[in-house]
Write an enzyme that holds these catalytic residues in place. Sequence first.
Site, PDB file in Angstrom:
ATOM      1  N   GLY A  14       0.860  -1.265  -0.085  1.00 39.70           N
ATOM      2  CA  GLY A  14      -0.022   0.150   0.110  1.00 39.70           C
ATOM      3  C   GLY A  14       0.916   1.340  -0.122  1.00 39.70           C
ATOM      4  CB  ALA A  46      -7.927   6.057  -0.187  1.00 40.58           C
ATOM      5  CD  GLN A  47     -15.180   6.098  -2.020  1.00 33.91           C
ATOM      6  OE1 GLN A  47     -15.665   6.994  -1.326  1.00 33.91           O
ATOM      7  NE2 GLN A  47     -15.606   5.147  -2.572  1.00 33.91           N
ATOM      8  CD  GLU A 114     -12.635  13.442   3.654  1.00 30.06           C
ATOM      9  OE1 GLU A 114     -13.123  12.659   2.958  1.00 30.06           O
ATOM     10  OE2 GLU A 114     -11.493  13.396   4.200  1.00 30.06           O
ATOM     11  CG  ASP A 216      -1.878 -11.046   7.698  1.00 27.35           C
ATOM     12  OD1 ASP A 216      -2.975 -11.290   8.097  1.00 27.35           O
ATOM     13  OD2 ASP A 216      -1.538 -11.616   6.532  1.00 27.35           O
ATOM     14  CG  HIS A 237     -16.671   5.363   6.329  1.00 25.32           C
ATOM     15  ND1 HIS A 237     -17.792   5.980   6.071  1.00 25.32           N
ATOM     16  CD2 HIS A 237     -15.873   6.141   5.818  1.00 25.32           C
ATOM     17  CE1 HIS A 237     -17.587   7.260   5.214  1.00 25.32           C
ATOM     18  NE2 HIS A 237     -16.078   7.533   5.300  1.00 25.32           N
ATOM     19  NE  ARG A 283     -14.337   9.338   8.318  1.00 23.61           N
ATOM     20  CZ  ARG A 283     -13.344   8.858   7.372  1.00 23.61           C
ATOM     21  NH1 ARG A 283     -12.645   7.710   7.852  1.00 23.61           N
ATOM     22  NH2 ARG A 283     -13.166   9.306   6.339  1.00 23.61           N
ATOM     23  NE  ARG A 379      -9.160   7.321   9.420  1.00 28.55           N
ATOM     24  CZ  ARG A 379      -9.194   7.455   8.067  1.00 28.55           C
ATOM     25  NH1 ARG A 379      -8.230   7.422   7.257  1.00 28.55           N
ATOM     26  NH2 ARG A 379     -10.342   7.254   7.539  1.00 28.55           N
TER      27      ARG A 379
HETATM   28  C1  LIG Z   1     -12.815   2.436   1.385  1.00 27.01           C
HETATM   29  C2  LIG Z   1     -11.589   3.146   1.842  1.00 27.01           C
HETATM   30  C3  LIG Z   1     -11.537   4.464   1.613  1.00 27.01           C
HETATM   31  C4  LIG Z   1     -10.464   5.406   2.500  1.00 27.01           C
HETATM   32  N1  LIG Z   1     -10.436   6.620   2.272  1.00 27.01           N
HETATM   33  C5  LIG Z   1      -9.402   7.247   2.682  1.00 27.01           C
HETATM   34  C6  LIG Z   1      -9.258   8.685   2.593  1.00 27.01           C
HETATM   35  O1  LIG Z   1      -9.839   9.097   1.612  1.00 27.01           O
HETATM   36  N2  LIG Z   1      -8.074   9.108   2.939  1.00 27.01           N
HETATM   37  C7  LIG Z   1      -7.105   8.719   3.905  1.00 27.01           C
HETATM   38  O2  LIG Z   1      -6.271   9.176   4.319  1.00 27.01           O
HETATM   39  N3  LIG Z   1      -7.212   7.443   4.080  1.00 27.01           N
HETATM   40  C8  LIG Z   1      -8.373   6.642   3.736  1.00 27.01           C
HETATM   41  N4  LIG Z   1      -8.796   5.094   3.831  1.00 27.01           N
HETATM   42  C9  LIG Z   1      -7.447   4.579   4.722  1.00 27.01           C
HETATM   43  C10 LIG Z   1      -6.306   4.439   3.856  1.00 27.01           C
HETATM   44  O3  LIG Z   1      -6.684   3.846   2.631  1.00 27.01           O
HETATM   45  C11 LIG Z   1      -5.694   3.338   5.007  1.00 27.01           C
HETATM   46  O4  LIG Z   1      -5.439   3.722   6.086  1.00 27.01           O
HETATM   47  C12 LIG Z   1      -4.103   3.163   4.125  1.00 27.01           C
HETATM   48  O5  LIG Z   1      -4.128   3.251   2.621  1.00 27.01           O
HETATM   49  C13 LIG Z   1      -3.151   2.372   4.775  1.00 27.01           C
HETATM   50  O6  LIG Z   1      -2.002   2.179   3.974  1.00 27.01           O
HETATM   51  P1  LIG Z   1      -1.087   1.034   4.283  1.00 27.01           P
HETATM   52  O7  LIG Z   1      -0.058   1.153   3.379  1.00 27.01           O
HETATM   53  O8  LIG Z   1      -0.554   1.284   5.654  1.00 27.01           O
HETATM   54  O9  LIG Z   1      -2.099  -0.369   4.159  1.00 27.01           O
HETATM   55  P2  LIG Z   1      -2.704  -0.837   2.671  1.00 27.01           P
HETATM   56  O10 LIG Z   1      -2.933   0.165   1.682  1.00 27.01           O
HETATM   57  O11 LIG Z   1      -3.950  -1.729   3.350  1.00 27.01           O
HETATM   58  O12 LIG Z   1      -1.438  -2.013   2.500  1.00 27.01           O
HETATM   59  C14 LIG Z   1      -1.167  -3.261   3.045  1.00 27.01           C
HETATM   60  C15 LIG Z   1      -0.493  -4.170   2.162  1.00 27.01           C
HETATM   61  O13 LIG Z   1       0.047  -5.231   3.016  1.00 27.01           O
HETATM   62  C16 LIG Z   1      -0.206  -6.613   2.324  1.00 27.01           C
HETATM   63  N5  LIG Z   1      -0.076  -7.491   3.301  1.00 27.01           N
HETATM   64  C17 LIG Z   1      -0.844  -7.708   4.468  1.00 27.01           C
HETATM   65  N6  LIG Z   1      -0.619  -8.806   5.355  1.00 27.01           N
HETATM   66  C18 LIG Z   1       0.684  -9.361   4.271  1.00 27.01           C
HETATM   67  C19 LIG Z   1       1.336 -10.459   4.561  1.00 27.01           C
HETATM   68  N7  LIG Z   1       1.033 -11.286   5.767  1.00 27.01           N
HETATM   69  N8  LIG Z   1       2.174 -10.797   3.690  1.00 27.01           N
HETATM   70  C20 LIG Z   1       2.389  -9.869   2.543  1.00 27.01           C
HETATM   71  N9  LIG Z   1       1.900  -8.610   2.385  1.00 27.01           N
HETATM   72  C21 LIG Z   1       0.928  -8.629   3.389  1.00 27.01           C
HETATM   73  C22 LIG Z   1      -1.567  -6.226   1.726  1.00 27.01           C
HETATM   74  O14 LIG Z   1      -1.547  -7.229   0.673  1.00 27.01           O
HETATM   75  C23 LIG Z   1      -1.288  -4.718   1.267  1.00 27.01           C
HETATM   76  O15 LIG Z   1      -0.737  -4.721   0.072  1.00 27.01           O
HETATM   77  C24 LIG Z   1      -9.542   4.502   3.315  1.00 27.01           C
HETATM   78  C25 LIG Z   1      -9.589   3.193   3.314  1.00 27.01           C
HETATM   79  C26 LIG Z   1     -10.785   2.536   2.859  1.00 27.01           C
HETATM   80  C27 LIG Z   1     -10.935   1.085   3.220  1.00 27.01           C
END
Ligand SMILES: Cc1cc2nc3c(=O)[nH]c(=O)nc-3n(C[C@H](O)[C@H](O)[C@H](O)COP(=O)(O)OP(=O)(O)OC[C@H]3O[C@@H](n4cnc5c(N)ncnc54)[C@H](O)[C@@H]3O)c2cc1C
Length: 547
Positions: A14, A46-47, A114, A216, A237, A283, A379
Amino acid sequence: MRIVDCDYFVVGSGMAGLMSALHLAAYGKVTLVTKGRLADCNTNFAQGGICCVMDPSDTFDRHARDTMIAGAWLGDTKVVHEICEHAPEGIRDLIDCGVKFAKKRDGSWDLTREGGHSSRRILHAGDITGEKCESAMIRRVRRTPGIDVREGVIAIDLLMTKRLGLAGENRCIGAYVMDKATGEIYAVRSPNTILATGGCGKVYLYTCNPDTATGDGIALAWRAGAKVENMEFIQFHPTCLYHPQARRFLISEAVRGEGAELVDAHGRPFMRKYDPRGSLAPRDIVARSIDSEMKRTGADCMFLDIRKRGRKYLVERFPNIYQTCKSFGIDMAKDLIPVVPAAHYTCGGIQATTDGRTSIRGLSAVGECACTGLHGANRLASNSLMEALVCARLTAARLGPHPETWETGKGKPPPPRLRRSSHGAVKPEIPEWRTGSAVPPDEAVLVAHMWDEIRRLMWDYVGIVRTNKRLDRAARRIRTLRREIRDYYFRYLVTPDTLELRNLAVCAELIVRSARARHESRGLHYTLDYPRMAKRPKQTVLPGFHG
Ligand SMILES: Cc1cc2nc3c(=O)[nH]c(=O)nc-3n(C[C@H](O)[C@H](O)[C@H](O)COP(=O)(O)OP(=O)(O)OC[C@H]3O[C@@H](n4cnc5c(N)ncnc54)[C@H](O)[C@@H]3O)c2cc1C
């Protein structure tokens, strides 16, 4: 058993994982594993957008204050200021990757607003900000030499020197991983492991998170002995689309930011009964108010009303949401949009500093899997992508110039069972993955049942409104389930499903334990047994597992 060596081992693709990899590639060899395709992650969904003070009339202090208020004063002021102030650098990193944030006709940023924000400070790329960022970062990662990308590879457990019987300070030296396509289990060995595995939304029956969000990294770190913090604060949400065929589709908070009102089935607004800020309250308040109205009236859902904005505006400003609603027969310009709350964001996680340091040497945590102190008890909207961006940058700034190495320290002899690699560095030996007497699983239905049971009981007993009695019931059931999962885990050869189930159960237990430890209602943790907020804010810190 195959061993893959690297300087930096990033788990997750991510915002946190890709940005960490991009920054760290300048300093050494990076191996990045992700359990699905690169774009399978919360970031991609994320939207709304990303917070950053950009308008001359706005200030970092105001952003920090809004963050502290939303977090019910449990956030760490120093951390909050630090992350808000570094946000512009993070945004520049994304622009460098090719992300085009929306601008107005006069060329200035089209900042949106927001709930909980006192100013317009959210950069967006239409209503698919996450997708635009994710695809731009993926393109950049694929073009960057020195990043070894492995899709469909799931991290199983962290490699800890003490558990492996190695002498010296206990430290993390990588992880066992499984190639999901072939079933091969091998080790990635690295003195610097960075968990960027996201949150644990899937622990709840209703969630807008994709299937990857099984907590995980939080479970891996806890099993390895890392401290976890504030796991009771799960953000729901308030406005997930309520439709039998719409799996986890979110109606972004930006829709309320642009004037949508929350109303009941008769079109009557109800939010001002609960909060003077109405539909733009934070929220947690909105989610609880919807929950309360649904319980009071027995309705299956509440509604968003943005009809007053007109079709032309809605199509231009929210093309993705407009089209998706339309595909389900809902015309935003004419109809009310049915919505329900759903698990959305994990505020707690692995205790970490803004530069990723955890309580375990050699292990960093970045993004949603980490708890840095930014969010406190809740948050603020669009602060999470900002946190992932900034903390990936700061973690790389720490680990790049000063990485952990295999060296044992000045004057100390190398510990036993260490050998010299071809480069002359000392590397620890890693034992084969042992399967013992495990046999191929023949009752996958058991896994599916346990998975469903955890998610349902978390929804029913550990949801938006909690009580001691419900938490106790959940704790008892989870204890039994964890025992059953453990038996299953050792009896049968591991599969990605059992690995995720095991992690989900750990997260469920951590949430319940943290919730039981908090004898007050604060932010996202609302309990009928302690409806008031305690005078002194206190973090819930759980020690890592030492078994
Ligand atoms: C529908 C939605 C809308 C949102 N809108 C917003 C927004 O507008 N603005 C905002 O700031 N935030 C928003 N959020 C929150 C935000 O998207 C997340 O908090 C942020 O993207 C997290 O990023 P990250 O890289 O930490 O995790 P993620 O993007 O979830 O990435 C985690 C990664 O780890 C990998 N992974 C997990 N476990 C393992 C494992 N055991 N082995 C290998 N790979 C693994 C997954 O496959 C994934 O690739 C939204 C969330 C959702 C669900």
